[in-house]
Design a protein around this motif. Structure first.
Motif, mmCIF file in Angstrom:
data_model
loop_
_atom_site.group_PDB
_atom_site.id
_atom_site.type_symbol
_atom_site.label_atom_id
_atom_site.label_comp_id
_atom_site.label_asym_id
_atom_site.label_seq_id
_atom_site.Cartn_x
_atom_site.Cartn_y
_atom_site.Cartn_z
ATOM 1 N N ASP A 70 27.629 52.455 -10.733
ATOM 2 C CA ASP A 70 26.820 54.371 -11.652
ATOM 3 C C ASP A 70 24.861 53.777 -10.580
ATOM 4 O O ASP A 70 23.923 54.126 -12.157
ATOM 5 N N GLY A 71 24.798 52.646 -10.263
ATOM 6 C CA GLY A 71 22.809 52.258 -10.497
ATOM 7 C C GLY A 71 22.446 51.153 -11.457
ATOM 8 O O GLY A 71 21.087 50.687 -11.625
ATOM 9 N N ALA A 72 23.318 50.782 -12.309
ATOM 10 C CA ALA A 72 22.833 49.710 -13.496
ATOM 11 C C ALA A 72 22.400 47.905 -12.755
ATOM 12 O O ALA A 72 23.145 48.214 -11.472
ATOM 13 N N PHE A 73 21.698 47.826 -13.099
ATOM 14 C CA PHE A 73 21.980 46.836 -13.568
ATOM 15 C C PHE A 73 21.228 45.205 -14.301
ATOM 16 O O PHE A 73 20.919 46.347 -15.207
ATOM 17 N N ILE A 74 21.385 44.400 -13.913
ATOM 18 C CA ILE A 74 20.908 43.624 -14.982
ATOM 19 C C ILE A 74 19.997 42.250 -14.384
ATOM 20 O O ILE A 74 20.168 41.821 -12.884
ATOM 21 N N LEU A 75 18.737 41.979 -15.079
ATOM 22 C CA LEU A 75 18.553 41.123 -13.983
ATOM 23 C C LEU A 75 18.334 39.301 -15.059
ATOM 24 O O LEU A 75 18.490 39.534 -16.528
ATOM 25 N N PHE A 76 18.450 38.446 -14.854
ATOM 26 C CA PHE A 76 19.159 37.207 -15.168
ATOM 27 C C PHE A 76 17.858 36.474 -15.382
ATOM 28 O O PHE A 76 17.470 36.381 -14.097
ATOM 29 N N SER A 124 18.064 41.114 -18.669
ATOM 30 C CA SER A 124 17.352 42.294 -18.987
ATOM 31 C C SER A 124 18.291 43.037 -18.234
ATOM 32 O O SER A 124 17.996 43.404 -17.540
ATOM 33 N N GLY A 125 18.682 44.376 -18.954
ATOM 34 C CA GLY A 125 19.761 44.865 -18.715
ATOM 35 C C GLY A 125 19.629 46.949 -18.021
ATOM 36 O O GLY A 125 18.915 47.289 -19.325
ATOM 37 N N ILE A 126 19.668 47.589 -17.799
ATOM 38 C CA ILE A 126 19.508 49.173 -17.980
ATOM 39 C C ILE A 126 20.470 50.056 -16.578
ATOM 40 O O ILE A 126 20.850 49.352 -15.777
ATOM 41 N N ASP A 147 28.367 43.280 -20.117
ATOM 42 C CA ASP A 147 27.743 42.117 -19.926
ATOM 43 C C ASP A 147 26.655 41.536 -20.377
ATOM 44 O O ASP A 147 25.953 40.202 -19.806
ATOM 45 N N ILE A 148 25.289 42.189 -21.252
ATOM 46 C CA ILE A 148 23.938 41.506 -21.502
ATOM 47 C C ILE A 148 25.058 40.286 -22.909
ATOM 48 O O ILE A 148 24.141 39.929 -23.040
ATOM 49 N N ARG A 149 26.051 41.341 -23.551
ATOM 50 C CA ARG A 149 26.819 40.444 -24.433
ATOM 51 C C ARG A 149 26.948 39.539 -23.970
ATOM 52 O O ARG A 149 27.121 38.347 -24.762
#
Lengths: 409, 104
Positions: A348-354, A366-368, A377-379
């Motif tokens: 759904d267009g979500a992503f995380i930057l590690f 950082s995720g949105i 995944d942030i947890r």
């Protein structure tokens, strides 16, 4: 000997600390002193649900019944005016004095004031429930709202104001919104969402003058633009409340300076939450001050344990979230510790930057995304950060590799 | 009452994971524990009505994706701030590779 515990500041942190003292079996007197008229309540909803809900609701973290049942004395609408360290007593604005054995300062933070002349009744700040109610009265269709500061408070209020139909302009002096702590790639998603919802964002625009005649506010920007609004909400950061501590001779360093156990230079005085700076173990003891709900909660509980002699060091990883429209941002760790970034796309267009340090350690994520798409995944990233893990960048970037499997490695 | 409802295939849920299941206007969370047992609770966190199925399962704990409220999903017990209200749990059984829950 029965010891007396006093907590100054009846917000999330102070409230949690008082309850934690009882959870830990402490049976002596516990007194919670707050300058607001309310029970301890959650502040995060103030810029969100408390603005847009049908009726303004205060989300108390406890009740008068629970406080009575647990023998926690809550003194409200009163300020602590001085600490007499030699006498082990706190003097209150009603003239009374409270003796303590251990004292916790959970005095929080206050909105940073815009340092310029011209501000009046139509220029407001948000910190308390009462502030939120006053702002709410202005958020309606057709009203023009100017928001000074493109940080979290400002942007959450912008989203709430739009939801209620107001015309919203956000003015940010920095080149982009969310400069502090949020990667540009994520800030851009939020920026676009606000524009799609009809908010005007003027970034890179310092303010040269404000004129508030009590009916409307005229904000003149350095570039010559003028924003006229029925209400200006100023959200340009927060400053820790340290006066009481400073006047008592305690050391101040971007907040009340405490050690890893949240103890000030006085062994009987602790500080926790927004008001204190402390060494963050996960980054080699880097001194930080966090303005975050979970930190307030965790440090309140940790201070309670240490007031009872646990001697436990703070070990948590900073964690933060923001909701705007249907988007949720979550950040674990401090991204400025990172040297390189690996992106992981989710559904759904979500992503995380590690964010990885030079030695390959995962230092932040950082995720949105919509709803709670990034939460799990942030947890997991938070746990990897706490473990000081050095996961392979390819694994972090691959949607098919489960983060949980990296935790076991 | 024997109102058992088929929720999903047993293999739809990974070990130590959770899945959302909506039925009759209600929402549930179905769990598969690390020791391969199945459990079911109310689907929404008792703190702010968030879907728990977006949260993380670790051992016998489900953690709310929003504010990290924790529950033991086997018993429904709330495990500390910010949650203080327990989750309701529901009986679960496996039948021919299907997960059934009794939502009575």
């Amino acid at each position: 000997m029965t010891k007396a515990m006093i907590i100054i500041g009846a917000g999330e942190c102070g409230g949690r600390a008082a309850l934690a003292l009882r959870d830990l079996g402490f049976e002596g007197p516990v007194t919670l002193v707050g300058d607001e008229p309310h029970l301890p309540y959650e502040r995060p909803p103030l810029s969100k649900e408390a603005m847009t809900g049908e009726a303004p609701v205060i989300k108390a973290i406890t009740s008068d019944e629970i406080l009575a049942e647990r023998s926690i004395r809550h003194i409200h609408s009163v300020q602590a005016v001085a600490i007499d360290r030699a006498a082990h007593a706190v003097r209150l604005s009603d003239g009374s004095a409270l003796p303590y054995d251990k004292l916790l300062l959970a005095t929080g933070s206050l909105p940073r004031k815009l340092p310029m002349p011209g501000l009046g009744a139509r220029c407001v700040y948000l910190r308390t429930y009462n502030d939120a109610q006053a702002i709410r009265a202005h958020l309606r269709a057709g009203n023009r709202v100017a928001i000074v500061g493109g940080g979290f408070i400002g942007l959450e209020l912008a989203a709430s104001a739009r939801k209620l139909g107001a015309d919203v302009t956000v003015v940010e002096a920095q080149p982009r919104i969310l400069m502090r702590g949020v990667p540009a790639e994520i800030a851009e998603i939020i920026h676009k969402q606000h524009e799609a919802e009809g908010v005007t964002i003027l970034a890179g625009q310092g303010i040269s003058a404000i004129a508030d005649d009590g009916a409307e506010v005229r904000i003149t920007l350095a570039g010559g633009l003028e924003v006229v609004a029925d209400l200006a909400i100023i959200g340009i950061g927060a400053v820790p409340v340290t006066t009481l501590a400073a006047e008592a001779g305690l050391s101040i360093d971007n907040g009340i300076a405490v050690d890893a156990e949240l103890r000030t230079g006085d062994p009987d005085i602790f500080a926790a939450g927004d008001c204190c700076s402390f060494p963050l173990a996960v980054y080699g003891g880097r001194r930080v001050r966090l303005e975050a709900w979970r930190n307030a909660q965790e440090q309140g509980a940790l201070a309670a344990r240490n007031m009872l002699g646990a001697g436990e060091a703070h070990a948590a990883v900073p964690w933060f979230w923001s909701d705007q429209y249907g988007l949720t941002l979550q950040i674990a760790g401090l991204s400025d510790e990172g040297h390189s970034v690996v992106r992981r796309d989710l559904e759904d267009g979500a992503f995380i930057l590690f964010h990885l340090a030079g030695d390959g350690r995962l230092v932040a994520a950082s995720g949105i995304g919509p709803g709670n798409a990034v939460a799990r995944d942030i947890r997991l990233a938070e746990m990897l950060i706490a473990k000081r893990a050095t996961p392979a960048p390819e694994a972090l970037g691959s949607q098919t590799v489960k983060l949980k499997s990296l935790l076991a490695a | 009452m024997s109102d058992w409802v088929e929720a999903c295939d047993a293999e739809d849920i990974d070990e130590e994971d959770v899945m959302r299941f909506d039925h009759g206007g209600r929402t549930f969370a179905i769990y598969r524990s690390p020791d391969d047992e199945y459990f079911a609770t109310d689907g929404l966190c008792s703190h702010e009505k968030v879907h728990l199925a977006d949260g993380l399962v670790m051992d016998d704990i489900i953690e709310c994706p929003k504010h990290n409220g924790r529950f033991n999903y086997k018993t429904g017990a709330a495990r500390g701030a910010p949650v203080c209200v327990n989750l309701r749990t529901y009986p679960v059984k496996l039948d021919a590779g299907k997960v059934l829950i009794q939502i009575g």
